[in-house]
Design a protein around this motif. Structure first.
Motif, PDB file in Angstrom:
ATOM      1  N   GLU A 113       0.855  -1.207   0.000  1.00 34.24           N
ATOM      2  CA  GLU A 113       0.000   0.000   0.000  1.00 34.24           C
ATOM      3  C   GLU A 113       0.891   1.257   0.000  1.00 34.24           C
ATOM      4  N   TYR A 116       2.363   2.149  -3.485  1.00 34.81           N
ATOM      5  CA  TYR A 116       1.460   2.777  -4.468  1.00 34.81           C
ATOM      6  C   TYR A 116       0.986   4.150  -4.000  1.00 34.81           C
ATOM      7  N   LYS A 117       0.825   4.321  -2.691  1.00 36.83           N
ATOM      8  CA  LYS A 117       0.449   5.657  -2.184  1.00 36.83           C
ATOM      9  C   LYS A 117       1.570   6.639  -2.495  1.00 36.83           C
ATOM     10  N   VAL A 121      -0.979   6.838  -6.565  1.00 32.68           N
ATOM     11  CA  VAL A 121      -2.169   6.148  -7.106  1.00 32.68           C
ATOM     12  C   VAL A 121      -3.417   6.686  -6.407  1.00 32.68           C
ATOM     13  N   LEU A 124      -6.713   3.231  -4.647  1.00 29.29           N
ATOM     14  CA  LEU A 124      -6.002   2.008  -4.271  1.00 29.29           C
ATOM     15  C   LEU A 124      -6.943   1.131  -3.451  1.00 29.29           C
TER      16      LEU A 124
END
Ligand code: PTJ
Length: 246
Positions: A113, A116-117, A121, A124
């Motif tokens: 997580e 991608y944060k 993104v 998500l």
């Protein structure tokens, strides 16, 4: 330290990414084995994108551009190798990224997580605070999927995956785009579109194909889809491998 003059520098570089992702709690232990299996098939296809794969990537872009709710499903290996490209494709198409792990632990979810944060993104899904629903007839940790993501999706991108899920998603009438260096795998055979190539080469080409096709008439994209056969694509991939033994 990796030596840039080494004849297998690129391969070593991606191995290092895999090792680092393992140390950082992103990659499953088995992810190392999966990578090794991928390397073997990559060697057999000549570690390059074939003309057949290039065409399949183009077809995959047609699917992404003509479906209403595509979702990019990601695991540890995909995150280790191409997280930046996944974030770029998600932003380009304005579609969610959903974390879906075979070896799911709260710690791995948190680590993935964070990746991608940090890459920005917007949507998500599949994190521990998401709302889940089970995939019919699928047991195990991959079964729960995001209610707003894979559950409602009409197209699911499932790169580098083991063989328990594709046929269940196909039974739900979802289109499946898969990247798998092994043209014989269950996932490869069950998917709607299987790109038999290394994900590290596929992602930039897929992003280019989406950019190239985004203003093309929908009818033309659908005609291309109609003329595609995944069985023929896989047969071409197998014969490309066989030619390497001649
Ligand atoms: O992160 P998790 O917990 O979801 O676990 C992910 C793995 C990959 C460990 C799990 O899905 C698994 O065990 O997968 P398999 O059964 O090893 O299948 C992975 C497939 O991806 C194999 O057919 C490999 O040949 C293929 N593969 C591996 N690396 C690449 C690849 N295909 C394309 N590009 C690669 N770099």
């Amino acid at each position: 330290m990796l030596n840039k003059d080494h004849p297998r520098y690129e391969s070593l570089l991606y191995r290092q990414k895999i090792v680092d992702a393992h140390k950082n709690g992103i990659l499953a232990d088995s992810g190392m084995i999966a990578h090794g299996r991928g390397e073997t098939f990559d060697y057999l296809i000549g570690e390059k994108t074939t003309a057949n794969s290039l065409n399949t990537i183009d077809i995959a872009s047609c699917y992404f551009l003509t479906r209403k709710r595509p979702v990019l499903s990601v695991n540890g290996n995909t995150t280790a190798l191409v997280a930046e490209d996944i974030a770029e494709l998600s932003s380009l198409l304005d579609i969610p990224v959903e974390i879906n792990l075979y070896y799911r632990t709260p710690e791995r979810i948190r680590n993935i997580e964070r990746v991608y944060k940090n890459l920005g993104v917007k949507e998500l899904l599949g994190t521990d605070d998401d709302d889940f629903i089970d995939t019919p007839d699928l047991n195990g940790p991959r079964s729960p999927v995001s209610i707003d993501g894979i559950s409602k999706a009409d197209l699911v991108f499932i790169p580098l995956e083991d063989g328990d899920r594709a046929e269940k998603l196909a039974a739900l009438k979802k289109d499946i785009v898969n990247v798998d260096l092994n043209p014989l795998s269950r996932t490869a055979v069950t998917s709607t579109v299987t790109i038999v190539d290394n994900i590290v080469r596929v992602m930039p080409l897929l992003i280019d194909a989406v950019r190239r096709n985004e203003d093309v008439d929908r009818k033309v994209l659908l005609e291309k889809i109609d003329s595609f056969s995944n069985r023929e694509n896989l047969d071409n991939a197998i014969s490309d491998i066989l030619k390497r033994f001649e």
